[in-house]
Design a protein around this motif. Structure first.
Motif, mmCIF file in Angstrom:
data_model
loop_
_atom_site.group_PDB
_atom_site.id
_atom_site.type_symbol
_atom_site.label_atom_id
_atom_site.label_comp_id
_atom_site.label_asym_id
_atom_site.label_seq_id
_atom_site.Cartn_x
_atom_site.Cartn_y
_atom_site.Cartn_z
ATOM 1 N N VAL A 169 0.575 -0.758 -0.164
ATOM 2 C CA VAL A 169 -0.137 -0.365 -0.197
ATOM 3 C C VAL A 169 0.606 0.923 -0.138
ATOM 4 O O VAL A 169 1.816 0.734 0.324
ATOM 5 C CB VAL A 169 -1.277 0.157 0.855
ATOM 6 C CG1 VAL A 169 -2.036 -1.252 1.525
ATOM 7 C CG2 VAL A 169 -0.085 0.269 2.341
ATOM 8 N N GLY A 206 -4.766 2.796 2.901
ATOM 9 C CA GLY A 206 -4.234 1.698 1.869
ATOM 10 C C GLY A 206 -4.404 0.887 2.978
ATOM 11 O O GLY A 206 -5.150 -0.456 2.948
ATOM 12 N N THR A 212 -6.073 1.273 -3.250
ATOM 13 C CA THR A 212 -6.918 -0.751 -2.048
ATOM 14 C C THR A 212 -7.723 -0.846 -2.233
ATOM 15 O O THR A 212 -8.635 0.203 -1.689
ATOM 16 C CB THR A 212 -5.519 -0.814 -0.347
ATOM 17 O OG1 THR A 212 -3.727 0.122 -1.091
ATOM 18 C CG2 THR A 212 -5.549 -1.751 -0.440
#
Length: 238
Positions: free
Chosen positions: A8, A13, A222
């Motif tokens: 990430v 994320g 993400t």
């Protein structure tokens, strides 16, 4: 159960990965160029996310042949990652011919003593993967992140199998690149202990952001749902 590491590059994320079931975070900046060292603030925030978090140590875009000034920056970044509470680091260094740079790696790993240590995909550029794997073991890495020298782990599955056999438990071979709930079946037959994925999805940037050069026309973020789907696919293959 197979450990799922998710890479990430934002605090959003981190949250999405953890909620989706990630067992470990690879924390980066700028995943669109393969990942760079994250900021100190992001490292401090990720250190409290509830799962182990490893920091990418990569000071610039491009290849992995580093000058003394680069190495000094990387050593300082490792120290910062430790101070921020990172569990481990992800790093690599190459010679001009693609072989692992044992001298540079030894210096960086000395700085990372006591932390988790992952050799990143500079491994996929080496001319002799069998020799490089023995170097990684001797240097004291805990795992190698690799696609088996292919663009995706699914394409490199035969090489991954050979590396896992050679490793024989001395070091983890962690497949990465192109792994998702839809593609993990391509790794069928591998004795998977750990896998690495981004679990990201494309998102459109605002027109003004793109026009001023502040971001690409299409970025990636993400996805909690994609993390969860891969987690479930890994459970199903047990």
């Amino acid at each position: 159960m197979t450990l799922l590491e998710v890479c990430v590059d934002s605090i959003d994320g981190v949250g999405a990965a953890v909620r989706g079931g990630a067992d470990r975070i690879e924390l980066c900046a700028a995943l669109d160029v393969g990942g760079l060292t994250p900021s100190l603030g992001l490292m401090r925030a990720a250190a409290d996310c509830g799962v182990p978090a490893f920091a990418m140590i990569r000071p610039r875009v491009g290849g992995f042949v580093y000058r003394p000034d680069d190495i000094a920056v990387m050593r300082a970044d490792i120290a910062a990652a430790r101070a921020a509470g990172m569990t481990g680091v992800v790093l690599g260094a190459s010679l001009p011919d693609g072989r692992l740079d044992e001298g540079v790696l030894s210096a960086l790993l000395a700085e990372a003593g006591g932390m988790g240590r992952t050799l990143h995909r500079c491994f996929d550029l080496v001319p002799d993967r069998s020799h490089a794997l023995e170097q990684a073991v001797s240097l004291g890495f805990h795992r190698v992140l690799t696609s088996g020298g292919a663009k995706t782990a699914g394409e490199g599955v035969a090489v991954l199998a050979a590396l896992m056999e050679q490793a024989a438990g001395r070091i983890q071979i962690m497949p990465g690149a192109g792994i998702s709930a839809q593609t993990v079946h391509l790794l069928q037959g591998l004795p998977l202990r750990e896998v690495h994925a981004s679990c990201s999805m494309p998102v459109a940037e605002a027109a003004a952001v793109v026009a001023f050069g502040f971001g690409p026309a299409q970025a990636r973020r993400t996805s909690e749902d994609r993390v969860r789907a891969l987690r479930q696919a890994l459970i199903a293959r047990q």
